[in-house]
Motif scaffolding. Structure first.
Motif, PDB file in Angstrom:
ATOM      1  N   ALA A  10       0.832  -1.201   0.000  1.00  0.00           N
ATOM      2  CA  ALA A  10       0.000   0.000   0.000  1.00  0.00           C
ATOM      3  C   ALA A  10       0.867   1.251   0.000  1.00  0.00           C
ATOM      4  CB  ALA A  10      -0.924  -0.002   1.217  1.00  0.00           C
ATOM      5  N   TRP A  11       1.945   1.241   0.792  1.00  0.00           N
ATOM      6  CA  TRP A  11       2.815   2.414   0.901  1.00  0.00           C
ATOM      7  C   TRP A  11       3.541   2.701  -0.411  1.00  0.00           C
ATOM      8  CZ3 TRP A  11       3.168   5.829   4.825  1.00  0.00           C
ATOM      9  CH2 TRP A  11       4.227   6.729   4.788  1.00  0.00           C
ATOM     10  N   SER A  12       4.046   1.658  -1.057  1.00  0.00           N
ATOM     11  CA  SER A  12       4.872   1.855  -2.252  1.00  0.00           C
ATOM     12  C   SER A  12       4.102   1.696  -3.557  1.00  0.00           C
ATOM     13  CB  SER A  12       6.061   0.883  -2.227  1.00  0.00           C
ATOM     14  OG  SER A  12       5.604  -0.452  -2.189  1.00  0.00           O
ATOM     15  N   HIS A  13       2.803   1.520  -3.474  1.00  0.00           N
ATOM     16  CA  HIS A  13       1.980   1.364  -4.676  1.00  0.00           C
ATOM     17  C   HIS A  13       2.114   2.610  -5.558  1.00  0.00           C
ATOM     18  CE1 HIS A  13      -1.607   0.934  -7.194  1.00  0.00           C
ATOM     19  NE2 HIS A  13      -1.505  -0.356  -6.914  1.00  0.00           N
ATOM     20  N   PRO A  14       2.221   2.454  -6.871  1.00  0.00           N
ATOM     21  CA  PRO A  14       2.388   3.608  -7.765  1.00  0.00           C
ATOM     22  C   PRO A  14       1.271   4.655  -7.646  1.00  0.00           C
ATOM     23  CG  PRO A  14       2.750   1.567  -8.971  1.00  0.00           C
ATOM     24  CD  PRO A  14       2.259   1.184  -7.606  1.00  0.00           C
TER      25      PRO A  14
END
Length: 87
Positions: A10-14
């Motif tokens: 969720a944090w690194s999702h584009p």
């Protein structure tokens, strides 16, 4: 729901924006305790699940004794926003 099960995804999702990350932090954190001693900030993050994370951030000072870099306005905005919640 799938993103909620994997916080890293969720944090690194584009598609994750700064606003999305702020909402994740507000959801996951109970409080942040900061103690400043000289050029060091000792921080403890209290997570809603009961875990704690201790961080130590050393402030870099320039020759005049000022911070090497200014604090970004979005960070200051988040601190102002979370201040009443944390206290």
């Amino acid at each position: 729901m799938r993103l909620g099960a994997d916080l890293e995804l969720a944090w690194s999702h584009p598609a994750a924006t700064a606003a999305t990350r702020k909402r994740i932090l507000r959801t996951a954190l109970n409080e942040i305790v900061v103690r400043r001693e000289g050029a060091v900030n000792d921080m403890v993050l209290h997570w809603k699940g009961g875990d704690h994370t201790a961080l130590q951030v050393k402030l870099r000072l320039n020759a005049a004794g000022r911070h090497h870099w200014p604090i970004p306005e979005d960070t200051m905005s988040l601190v102002r926003e979370l201040g009443p919640v944390i206290n």
